[in-house]
Write a protein that holds these residues in place. Structure first.
Motif, short mmCIF file in Angstrom:
data_model
loop_
_atom_site.label_atom_id
_atom_site.label_comp_id
_atom_site.label_asym_id
_atom_site.label_seq_id
_atom_site.Cartn_x
_atom_site.Cartn_y
_atom_site.Cartn_z
N VAL A 19 0.86 -1.19 0.00
CA VAL A 19 0.00 0.00 0.00
C VAL A 19 0.89 1.24 0.00
CG1 VAL A 19 -1.84 1.28 1.17
CG2 VAL A 19 -1.77 -1.23 1.32
N ALA A 97 -5.68 3.62 -3.02
CA ALA A 97 -5.72 3.10 -1.65
C ALA A 97 -6.83 3.74 -0.84
CB ALA A 97 -4.36 3.31 -0.98
N PHE A 102 -8.91 -1.07 0.34
CA PHE A 102 -8.05 -1.74 1.32
C PHE A 102 -8.77 -2.91 1.97
CE2 PHE A 102 -7.19 -2.30 5.84
CZ PHE A 102 -5.91 -2.82 5.76
#
Length: 376
Positions: A19, A97, A102
C-alpha cells in the motif's frame, strides 16, 4: 483491488500486500474539502514511488523456493493512475488506496494466506501515519472524508491482531510512516481506524505465529523521504532484501529474515547519535526465510577511529577479496558495503601527521559490522 502474480496451486507460498499513499484530497494541497485539523500534513511524492519500487523488486527478484510468490496485492494512490506489467505479462491499472479497496484487498490477502500454515505474509505500507504513543493509524487516500477522519485509516494494532487468526504462521509487517502523536486519539480512546478484517481475539490468538513489525520511525517521531524519490527507509529495505539482511540458513544458503533485515536497515539509517534506529516489535530468535540470495551477500560496515581528531586527513581503506575500497568523503564513521569474508582495514595519515592507526584484520559476516581502528 489489484492483484498480480496470482497462483492458486496447493502448497505454501509468499503473499505480499503493498500500500502506497501519496495523494490525499482532504489534506493540505489536496483540492478537496480539507479536514478540520490537518496537523501540517499534505501531499506526498515519495510513497507511490517507494511502493512501486517494492512492487518491482517483489515481482522480479523475490526468490523463496520454500514459499514461492503466489500473489501480489497492490494499492497505490497518486495524482494520476498508475499502470504496471508484471513478470508474466499481465498489465493492470493499480487501484487507489481507498478504505474500501483496502478492506477488499485485505480480506482477499487474508483468505489466501489461510490456505497453508507455512504461507509467508508480507505487508508494506508507505504514507502518512499518526499514533497515540502505542498504536499507529495508517492514513488512506480518503482520510478526512468523514467527520471522523480516522474512519478512513488502518488501525494497525487491530489489523495485526486480526492477522493472528490467520493460518499463516510467518508474517512480516513493514511500516514506512510517521508515528507522530495525534492529540485527539489521546482525548478520545474510540477515535481510531479499522482493521479491515474480522476482529481478532486475544483469548484465541494463534500459537506459534511469528509476526514482527519493522518501523521506519520511532514512537512519536517522523519518517522521511526525499521529494519525488524513494523514501530513506525503503531504500535501506531494498538493500537489506537484496544483499545484506541475511543469515546462513542451515549452513547452505544466505536467506533474508526479519531479524537480520531489521539490523541491516538500522545499520544503514544509523545517524551515529546513539539513538536507536528502525525500531521493531515481535522479533523472535528463530528466523523465517523471506528471500534466498542468488549471489554472495554484502556487509554493512561502519569504520571509526578511536581519536576522531585526525580523521579528516586520514586515508581510510579496506582490502577485501583482492579489491580496495576507499573512503571518498571525510565521513566519520565511514559507512560502506563490503564483501563477506576476510578483510584488512587501515587508516593512513600524511607523513607530517602526529597520528598513526593500528590496522585491523577481520572476517566480515552479514548483516553488519563495526570496526574501530586504534589511533596512537
Amino acid at each position: 483491488m489489484t492483484t498480480f502474480r496470482l497462483d492458486e496451486s496447493a502448497g505454501p507460498g509468499t503473499h505480499v500486500f503493498i500500500v502506497g499513499v501519496g495523494a490525499y484530497p482532504h489534506l493540505l494541497g489536496g483540492g478537496g474539502k480539507q479536514v478540520t485539523n490537518a496537523m501540517g500534513m499534505g501531499q506526498l511524492t515519495s510513497p507511490p514511488l517507494s511502493a512501486l519500487e517494492i512492487l518491482k523488486w517483489t515481482d522480479g527478484e523475490l526468490n523463496n523456493p520454500y514459499a514461492p510468490l503466489k500473489s501480489l496485492e497492490v494499492l497505490i494512490s497518486q495524482p494520476f493512475p498508475l499502470s504496471f506489467t508484471d513478470k508474466q505479462g499481465h498489465t493492470a491499472t493499480i487501484d487507489g488506496a481507498t478504505y474500501q479497496n483496502f478492506e477488499d484487498a485485505a480480506l482477499a490477502w487474508y483468505t489466501r494466506l489461510s490456505s497453508d500454515p507455512d504461507n509467508v505474509a508480507v505487508f508494506y505500507f508507505c504514507g502518512h501515519g499518526l499514533g497515540d504513543g502505542l498504536n499507529s493509524q495508517l492514513l488512506l487516500v480518503d482520510y478526512g472524508r468523514s467527520s471522523r477522519p480516522l474512519r478512513h485509516a488502518i488501525n494497525f494494532a487491530g489489523f495485526r491482531l486480526a492477522m493472528t487468526a490467520c493460518k499463516s504462521t510467518r508474517q512480516l509487517f513493514l511500516l514506512d510512516a510517521c508515528r507522530v502523536v495525534d492529540p485527539t486519539m489521546l482525548l478520545d480512546p474510540f477515535n481510531m481506524g479499522d482493521s479491515g478484517l474480522p476482529p481478532g481475539n486475544v483469548l484465541t490468538m494463534g500459537k506459534n505465529i511469528a509476526n514482527p513489525v519493522i518501523y521506519a520511525a520511532r514512537n512519536g517521531e517522523q519518517a522521511f523521504g526525499p521529494p519525488a524519490a524513494v523514501s530513506y527507509f525503503t531504500q535501506a529495505l531494498m538493500v537489506g532484501l537484496s544483499s545484506c539482511g541475511v543469515y546462513h540458513a542451515k549452513g547452505s544458503r544466505w536467506s533474508v529474515s526479519p531479524m537480520q533485515l531489521n539490523e541491516a536497515i538500522a545499520a544503514q539509517l544509523d545517524d551515529f547519535t546513539g539513538k536507536p534506529q528502525c525500531p521493531s516489535d515481535g522479533l523472535v530468535g528463530t528466523p523465517f526465510e523471506i528471500h534466498v540470495l542468488t549471489k554472495a551477500p554484502e556487509v554493512v560496515v561502519h569504520v571509526s577511529l578511536t581519536n576522531p581528531a585526525g580523521q579528516a586527513s586520514a586515508s581510510i581503506r579496506a582490502l577485501c577479496s583482492g579489491k580496495v575500497f576507499q573512503r571518498n568523503k571525510p565521513d566519520h564513521p565511514w559507512r560502506t558495503f563490503l564483501p563477506m569474508g576476510d578483510c584488512n582495514v587501515e587508516a593512513v595519515f600524511p607523513a607530517a601527521s602526529a597520528y598513526k592507526a593500528v590496522p585491523r584484520s577481520i572476517s566480515l559476516t552479514p548483516p553488519w559490522q563495526e570496526i574501530e581502528l586504534e589511533v596512537l
